[in-house]
Write an enzyme that holds these catalytic residues in place. Structure first.
Site, PDB file in Angstrom:
ATOM      1  N   GLY A 190     -29.744  27.888  26.591  1.00 31.32           N
ATOM      2  CA  GLY A 190     -31.047  27.972  26.948  1.00 31.32           C
ATOM      3  C   GLY A 190     -31.358  28.378  28.486  1.00 31.32           C
ATOM      4  O   GLY A 190     -32.533  28.342  29.067  1.00 31.32           O
ATOM      5  N   ASP A 204     -36.462  40.646  35.861  1.00 33.46           N
ATOM      6  CA  ASP A 204     -36.680  39.404  36.502  1.00 33.46           C
ATOM      7  C   ASP A 204     -36.227  39.590  38.238  1.00 33.46           C
ATOM      8  O   ASP A 204     -36.826  39.305  38.999  1.00 33.46           O
ATOM      9  CB  ASP A 204     -36.088  38.428  35.799  1.00 33.46           C
ATOM     10  N   LYS A 208     -38.554  39.837  41.833  1.00 33.29           N
ATOM     11  CA  LYS A 208     -38.166  39.056  43.229  1.00 33.29           C
ATOM     12  C   LYS A 208     -37.861  39.943  44.304  1.00 33.29           C
ATOM     13  O   LYS A 208     -38.449  39.766  45.500  1.00 33.29           O
ATOM     14  CB  LYS A 208     -37.294  38.035  42.729  1.00 33.29           C
TER      15      LYS A 208
HETATM   16  N1  HSE Z   1     -34.566  33.613  34.660  1.00 29.08           N
HETATM   17  C1  HSE Z   1     -34.407  33.541  36.092  1.00 29.08           C
HETATM   18  C2  HSE Z   1     -33.024  33.394  36.503  1.00 29.08           C
HETATM   19  C3  HSE Z   1     -35.243  32.054  36.208  1.00 29.08           C
HETATM   20  O1  HSE Z   1     -32.300  33.174  35.455  1.00 29.08           O
HETATM   21  O2  HSE Z   1     -32.827  33.260  37.452  1.00 29.08           O
HETATM   22  C4  HSE Z   1     -35.639  31.854  37.548  1.00 29.08           C
HETATM   23  O3  HSE Z   1     -36.518  32.720  38.030  1.00 29.08           O
END
Ligand code: HSE
Ligand code: NAP
Length: 432
Positions: A190, A204, A208
């Site tokens: 998950g 992602d 950031k």
């Molecule tokens: N998908 C992101 C990670 C969740 O694996 O760091 C936290 O931003």
């Protein structure tokens, strides 16, 4: 305690939202003592009102529509933990700002795409928009940059900001498993976002990095200018060979202001195995901040998960409860400058791996391509491993420092030599 309670409207009751509920309920006294006023939740919103959420929500009003929640009269702070860079998250955040509410969000995608407009709208309306949880989960990196290092000119921001990618890469290394097998493991655990490409495609982490760069360099968020490469092409061969040479492969983000403009890249890199970044295991995140006065500081901690992410959301909520009002990106949004995007040009050593036909002169042709591109070889090894075809040779080259454009130029010269088998691999070796 005489001040009126700070009332939260919570949109999203998933991992982060329920984490926020748990902290508000478990630490009511502590939060009130630290804030000088009580902090309570008045209303919540999610898609499914019947879902069992492992928390007592009976005291809170239910809103089906997060936009309605955002503008309720009994809400002072709108907490957006739904996700998505458009749709309800954006509409509800805009509605909250228009209604004069403060906003706390964990949504890096929303801010990477609309951060400038939302921060400007909030500051124009006299509201506060905060996003500690959006970058590196539980690590207070936004606070460190905006407040702790406010007296520094920031030279470089660097880090591992996607826990899923770090889990996959460290698991490949420790278990000797190929990418596809560990990707599947991560899916079953998950760890992956609903769209896994957000993680493994580097998007992602790129979101950031673009948010940190805006604070660090006083620039508008420019996610579209981040040079992105995910981890999908990192092979177990590269992980093993890097390991033999004393390196680890990380999805590493680097942002720095250069004379040519703002360089932002999120790409797989080799880092020394014994460096703090090289030793980072599993889903942990690490952010390295370099300031002209402070030097280098390293922040390490959980980048995701219910507790860590809700902890960061609550830090923003408590700041608002205390009356601390800071511009979203450290300086007023109207003063953020549009950066000139600069492609990565800082020279670095490179790791090159290629398979060549094992015949006279093959290696010389490759060495000539490198020489013609102005690249000098530091180390070279030819490998024959069990299972390799007898007529092929795997060649590993570590270059002296070379500009990325020169590496690209050399790589473009390899194919016409006719000695390559398959595509060559080039990975930057980052000085950390
Ligand atoms: N998908 C992101 C990670 C969740 O694996 O760091 C936290 O931003
Ligand atoms: P999640 O578990 O998928 O929860 C999302 C919640 O939002 C669910 O409760 C969902 O409702 C609700 N929701 C979605 N669409 C909605 C809509 N149209 N109207 C009302 N509610 C809606 O997500 P999460 O992991 O908590 O992440 C939330 C945000 O935090 C995202 O921006 C994410 O990037 C960010 N974040 C997460 C982590 C982490 O570790 N999870 C770390 C850092 C940042 P239902 O429950 O009814 O489906």
């Amino acid at each position: 305690m005489s001040a009126a309670p700070l009332r939260l409207g919570l949109a999203g009751l998933g991992t982060v939202g329920i984490g926020v509920v748990k902290i508000v309920q478990a630490h009511a006294d502590l939060i009130a003592a630290r804030s000088g006023r009580a902090v309570s939740i008045t209303a919540v919103s999610a898609r499914d009102p019947k879902k069992n959420r492992d928390a007592d929500l009976s005291a809170y009003a239910w809103e089906t529509d997060p936009v309605a929640l955002a503008s309720r009269n009994d809400v002072d702070v709108f907490v957006e933990v739904m996700g998505g860079h458009d749709g309800p998250a954006k509409a509800a955040t805009e509605a909250a700002i228009a209604a004069g509410k403060d906003v706390v969000t964990a949504n890096k995608a929303l801010l990477a795409h609309h951060g400038q407009a939302l921060a400007l709208a909030a500051e124009t309306a006299g509201s506060t928009l905060r996003f500690e949880a959006a970058v590196a989960g539980g690590i207070p990196v936004i606070k460190a940059l905006t407040e702790g290092l406010a007296g520094n000119r920031i030279k470089r921001v660097m880090g591992v900001m996607n826990g899923t990618c770090n889990y996959i890469l460290t698991r490949m290394q420790s278990a000797g498993l190929p990418y596809d097998a560990v990707f599947e493991e991560a899916r079953q655990l998950g760890y992956l976002e609903a769209d896994p490409n957000l993680d493994v495609g580097g998007i992602d982490a790129g979101h950031k990095l673009s948010l940190l760069a805006a604070i660090a360099f006083g620039t508008r968020v420019s996610f579209d200018a981040v040079e992105l490469e995910g981890i999908g092409n990192v092979s177990i061969d590269d992980i093993r060979l890097a390991d033999d040479m004393g390196y680890r492969i990380k999805l590493l983000g680097v942002a720095q202001m250069t004379g040519r403009g703002l360089e932002q890249r999120m790409t797989p890199c080799l880092v020394p195995a014994d460096s703090p970044l090289g030793q980072l295991q599993g889903g942990t995140n690490m952010v390295v901040l370099e300031g002209d006065s402070v030097g280098q500081i390293v922040l390490r901690g959980p980048g995701a998960g219910m507790g860590p992410t809700a902890s960061a959301v609550m830090a923003d909520v408590i700041d608002i409860a205390r009356g601390l009002r800071l511009p979203t990106f450290g300086i007023p949004a109207a003063d953020l400058v549009q950066p000139t995007a600069a492609s990565a040009a800082t020279p670095a050593p490179y790791y090159l791996r290629m398979t060549l036909l094992d015949k006279p002169g093959a290696l010389a042709k490759i060495a000539t391509c490198l020489g013609e591109a102005g690249i000098s070889i530091d180390q070279m090894r030819q490998l024959h491993r069990p299972g390799d075809r007898a007529e092929d040779a795997v060649v590993l080259i570590v270059t002296h420092k070379a500009a990325p454009a020169d590496i690209a130029e050399a790589m473009s010269r390899f194919a016409p030599t006719g000695v390559l088998v398959g595509a060559p691999v080039a990975i930057r070796i980052e000085e950390v």
